[in-house]
Scaffold this motif. Structure first.
Motif, PDB file in Angstrom:
ATOM      1  N   THR A 185       3.903   1.502  -1.171  1.00  0.00           N
ATOM      2  CA  THR A 185       4.537   1.580  -2.487  1.00  0.00           C
ATOM      3  C   THR A 185       3.584   2.195  -3.504  1.00  0.00           C
ATOM      4  O   THR A 185       3.955   3.097  -4.259  1.00  0.00           O
ATOM      5  CB  THR A 185       4.982   0.179  -2.959  1.00  0.00           C
ATOM      6  N   GLU A 186       2.338   1.698  -3.527  1.00  0.00           N
ATOM      7  CA  GLU A 186       1.339   2.212  -4.466  1.00  0.00           C
ATOM      8  C   GLU A 186       1.040   3.685  -4.191  1.00  0.00           C
ATOM      9  O   GLU A 186       0.923   4.491  -5.112  1.00  0.00           O
ATOM     10  CB  GLU A 186       0.066   1.379  -4.388  1.00  0.00           C
ATOM     11  N   TRP A 187       0.888   4.034  -2.932  1.00  0.00           N
ATOM     12  CA  TRP A 187       0.570   5.416  -2.554  1.00  0.00           C
ATOM     13  C   TRP A 187       1.686   6.362  -2.987  1.00  0.00           C
ATOM     14  O   TRP A 187       1.443   7.395  -3.587  1.00  0.00           O
ATOM     15  CB  TRP A 187       0.344   5.497  -1.048  1.00  0.00           C
ATOM     16  N   ALA A 238       3.970   5.920  -5.242  1.00  0.00           N
ATOM     17  CA  ALA A 238       4.138   5.970  -6.703  1.00  0.00           C
ATOM     18  C   ALA A 238       3.226   7.028  -7.335  1.00  0.00           C
ATOM     19  O   ALA A 238       3.540   7.561  -8.401  1.00  0.00           O
ATOM     20  CB  ALA A 238       3.848   4.605  -7.309  1.00  0.00           C
ATOM     21  N   LYS A 239       2.134   7.349  -6.685  1.00  0.00           N
ATOM     22  CA  LYS A 239       1.192   8.343  -7.212  1.00  0.00           C
ATOM     23  C   LYS A 239       1.609   9.781  -6.917  1.00  0.00           C
ATOM     24  O   LYS A 239       1.016  10.713  -7.442  1.00  0.00           O
ATOM     25  CB  LYS A 239      -0.201   8.095  -6.625  1.00  0.00           C
ATOM     26  N   LYS A 240       2.622   9.968  -6.087  1.00  0.00           N
ATOM     27  CA  LYS A 240       3.076  11.315  -5.719  1.00  0.00           C
ATOM     28  C   LYS A 240       4.108  11.817  -6.715  1.00  0.00           C
ATOM     29  O   LYS A 240       4.937  11.060  -7.198  1.00  0.00           O
ATOM     30  CB  LYS A 240       3.674  11.326  -4.300  1.00  0.00           C
ATOM     31  N   LYS A 241       4.050  13.103  -7.001  1.00  0.00           N
ATOM     32  CA  LYS A 241       5.010  13.712  -7.917  1.00  0.00           C
ATOM     33  C   LYS A 241       6.350  13.889  -7.222  1.00  0.00           C
ATOM     34  O   LYS A 241       6.408  14.132  -6.009  1.00  0.00           O
ATOM     35  CB  LYS A 241       4.501  15.073  -8.382  1.00  0.00           C
ATOM     36  N   GLU A 291       0.826  -1.207   0.000  1.00  0.00           N
ATOM     37  CA  GLU A 291       0.000   0.000   0.000  1.00  0.00           C
ATOM     38  C   GLU A 291       0.861   1.259   0.000  1.00  0.00           C
ATOM     39  O   GLU A 291       0.556   2.224  -0.690  1.00  0.00           O
ATOM     40  CB  GLU A 291      -0.956   0.019   1.208  1.00  0.00           C
ATOM     41  N   SER A 294       7.198  16.342  -4.164  1.00  0.00           N
ATOM     42  CA  SER A 294       6.012  16.633  -3.356  1.00  0.00           C
ATOM     43  C   SER A 294       6.387  16.738  -1.889  1.00  0.00           C
ATOM     44  O   SER A 294       7.255  16.014  -1.396  1.00  0.00           O
ATOM     45  CB  SER A 294       4.970  15.515  -3.504  1.00  0.00           C
TER      46      SER A 294
END
Length: 159
Positions: free
Chosen positions: A20-22, A24-27, A18, A30
């Protein structure tokens, strides 16, 4: 949302799927606020998580697709995790608006569950998975030792 990270040489590294997925969505660049809590035994928690994920992966492959009001209902990891926790005996009753009693999974947060209680959950989780997933009906029958060994190997591989 509770995500798990480990301190690495270059900073915080995701320690669960979770996280890792979270992340990966951040620029890149950030700014992220964190409320830090150091876990007493993060490796043991990750081992439990790997065990439940293994059970889910085998179980999800065997579930027949059903429909509810015309919408396909698919397996979902978070529901599986909670059901395993409840089946392991780690739950509390609540009442809903209809006045019905429902069972909720205990929180796995370290502030909510002691290390000793988590060890009992781990052992009970193995028994639940042996009875409900690795039972020869969902997939081949596994022994308790085989399941413990695989969970340890997954954790070693991920490290």
């Amino acid at each position: 949302m509770n995500l798990i990270f480990q301190k690495g040489a270059t900073g915080l590294i995701p320690a669960c799927e979770e996280a890792t997925e979270w992340l990966a969505k951040k620029k890149l660049g950030s700014t992220i606020a964190v409320e830090p809590h150091e876990m007493r035994n993060g490796a043991f928690f990750r081992k439990w998580w790997a065990l439940v994920k293994l059970g889910y992966d085998y179980w999800a492959e065997s579930v027949a697709t059903i429909e509810y009001r015309g919408v396909p209902v698919l397996p979902e990891f978070e529901r599986f995790r909670k059901d395993v926790t409840i089946s392991a005996g780690f739950y509390y009753p609540v009442v809903n608006l209809k006045g019905e009693v429902r069972i909720e999974a205990e929180s796995l947060k370290w502030g909510s569950m002691t290390e000793e209680r988590f060890t009992k959950l781990y052992d009970a989780t193995i028994q639940v998975l042996l009875q409900r997933v690795f039972n020869g009906k969902v997939c081949k029958t596994w022994t308790e030792q085989e399941l413990r060994n695989v969970a340890s190997q997954i954790l070693e591989f991920a490290a």
